[in-house]
Write an enzyme that holds these catalytic residues in place. Structure first.
Site, mmCIF file in Angstrom:
data_model
loop_
_atom_site.group_PDB
_atom_site.id
_atom_site.type_symbol
_atom_site.label_atom_id
_atom_site.label_comp_id
_atom_site.label_asym_id
_atom_site.label_seq_id
_atom_site.Cartn_x
_atom_site.Cartn_y
_atom_site.Cartn_z
ATOM 1 N N THR A 148 -2.473 -35.205 25.029
ATOM 2 C CA THR A 148 -3.860 -35.581 24.759
ATOM 3 C C THR A 148 -4.539 -34.475 23.977
ATOM 4 O O THR A 148 -4.694 -33.350 24.457
ATOM 5 C CB THR A 148 -4.613 -35.847 26.073
ATOM 6 O OG1 THR A 148 -3.895 -36.813 26.845
ATOM 7 C CG2 THR A 148 -6.014 -36.362 25.783
ATOM 8 N N TYR A 163 -10.632 -23.102 23.055
ATOM 9 C CA TYR A 163 -9.995 -24.357 23.481
ATOM 10 C C TYR A 163 -9.287 -25.009 22.300
ATOM 11 O O TYR A 163 -8.117 -25.412 22.391
ATOM 12 C CB TYR A 163 -11.059 -25.285 24.060
ATOM 13 C CG TYR A 163 -10.676 -26.748 24.077
ATOM 14 C CD1 TYR A 163 -9.822 -27.249 25.057
ATOM 15 C CD2 TYR A 163 -11.162 -27.627 23.113
ATOM 16 C CE1 TYR A 163 -9.469 -28.590 25.079
ATOM 17 C CE2 TYR A 163 -10.816 -28.967 23.127
ATOM 18 C CZ TYR A 163 -9.975 -29.444 24.106
ATOM 19 O OH TYR A 163 -9.624 -30.772 24.106
#
Length: 303
Positions: free
Chosen positions: A113, A130
Site C-alpha cells: 500500500t 514518510y
C-alpha cells in the site's frame, strides 16, 4: 485463500480483514502486543493473530504454511516527532524482512500500500520522511520482483476516507470538528484538488487484485475515482450536511511548502480488471457522519 495482513488494527487494514472474512478467506494478522484492536473486536475470534514483538516471522510462517498472499497496509507517519530510525524500521526494514521471508516460503504475491504523495513528487515537505521511506521500500519491491520472482503489486492510494479513521486524518478531523460545532476552523484557501475515494471502494479494489492469476512480477495500480474536487468543496459539503455552526475561515492558513495542488488516479488498469468505484462523494460523507453519530463520535478512540 490464506492471506496475511499487516496494519490490520488500523483503518484500512481492519476494513480489509472484515471483507476477507466475509469472502471466506483464512486471515492471519500481524500486530504489536499493545495494539488497540477495537476496530476488530467483533471478528478477533475468526482470525489468527500474532504479536510481532513476541513472535519471529520465521515462527509465524512455519506455523502457517502455504500462505497465498500478503497485504501490507502497516505504515508509520511522521506526525508526532518520531525518530528517523523508527520510521525507517517501520516503513523499510520490517516490510523488507517480510518480503524476504515471503520469498523463502514461496508466497504467491505481495500487495504493498503506497500513497499518492509520492506520485510526481516535487519536494512536498509534508510527511517528507514518510514519503522517502515509502519510496525506498518500493525500490526494494521492484528488486525482489525482478530477482526473487515474487509478484509485487504496488497500490498507490489517493485520498481514502471512511468511518472511524484516526482523528489526525484530514477528513475525520473536518467531520468531527463540524459535528462538535467547534467555534472556528483556520483553513488554507482550499484550492488543492484531491481524489477522494470511500473505504468500501478501496477494499473492493484489493479484492479485485487478489483474484488476478496472471500478471507481470511487478505491477502498479493507481487507486482513486479519477475525479477531483477542491479541499474547499469537501469542507463545505461536510459543513452543509452536518448543519454545523462552525465558522470556516478559508485563507487564514498558508499552503504547505511545495503543496500538491492536484492529484487524481489514473485507474484505467483497475477498470480493465472489472473494478469500478460505486460511492459518490456526498453519499460517502453522509455514510461517515451517520456511522460516527451512531458510534458516538465524542468517544472515538485513536489507534
Amino acid at each position: 485463500m490464506k492471506i496475511l495482513v499487516t496494519g490490520a488494527t488500523g483503518f484500512l487494514g481492519s476494513h480489509l480483514v472484515k471483507a476477507l472474512l466475509k469472502d471466506d478467506h483464512e486471515v492471519i494478522i500481524l500486530k504489536r502486543s499493545f495494539s488497540n484492536t477495537w476496530r476488530l473486536s467483533d471478528v478477533l475470534l475468526q482470525i489468527s493473530s500474532y504479536d510481532i514483538d513476541k513472535y519471529t516471522l520465521e515462527k509465524i510462517f512455519r506455523e502457517h504454511k502455504n500462505i497465498d498472499a500478503i497485504i501490507h497496509t502497516a505504515t508509520q507517519y511522521d506526525r508526532h516527532g518520531e525518530k528517523y530510525s523508527e520510521i525507517v524500521e517501520s516503513n523499510v526494514l520490517f516490510p523488507l524482512r517480510l518480503l524476504e521471508i515471503a520469498t523463502k516460503y514461496k508466497v504467491g504475491f505481495f500487495i504493498n500500500t503506497d500513497s499518492f504523495i509520492n506520485k510526481n513528487n516535487n519536494g512536498y515537505q509534508h510527511l517528507l520522511r514518510y514519503a522517502l521511506t515509502k519510496r525506498q521500500f518500493l525500490e526494494w519491491g521492484k528488486q525482489f520482483a525482478a530477482i526473487s520472482k515474487i509478484r509485487f503489486i504496488n497500490v498507490r492510494l489517493e485520498h481514502i476516507y471512511g468511518p472511524f479513521d484516526d482523528d489526525t486524518k484530514f477528513t475525520t478531523f473536518i467531520i468531527k470538528s463540524c459535528l462538535r460545532n467547534v467555534t472556528e476552523l483556520a483553513l488554507t484557501p482550499g484550492n488543492q484538488k484531491r481524489d477522494f475515494i470511500y473505504i468500501d471502494d478501496v477494499v473492493s479494489a484489493y479484492n479485485t487484485l487478489l483474484k488476478q492469476k496472471d500478471s507481470d512480477f511487478f505491477c502498479e495500480y493507481e487507486l482513486g475515482t479519477n475525479k477531483t474536487v477542491t479541499i474547499r468543496y469537501f469542507i463545505e459539503q461536510v459543513h452543509k450536511i452536518t448543519q454545523s455552526n462552525t465558522n470556516l475561515i478559508f485563507g487564514s492558513l498558508s499552503y504547505r511548502e511545495n503543496e500538491i495542488m492536484e492529484s487524481k488516479a489514473n485507474n484505467e488498469k483497475l477498470r480493465i480488471l472489472g473494478w469500478q468505484d460505486k460511492v459518490p462523494l456526498n453519499e460517502g460523507i453522509k455514510k461517515v457522519i451517520q456511522e460516527e453519530k451512531e458510534f458516538g463520535f465524542e468517544k472515538f478512540i485513536i489507534d
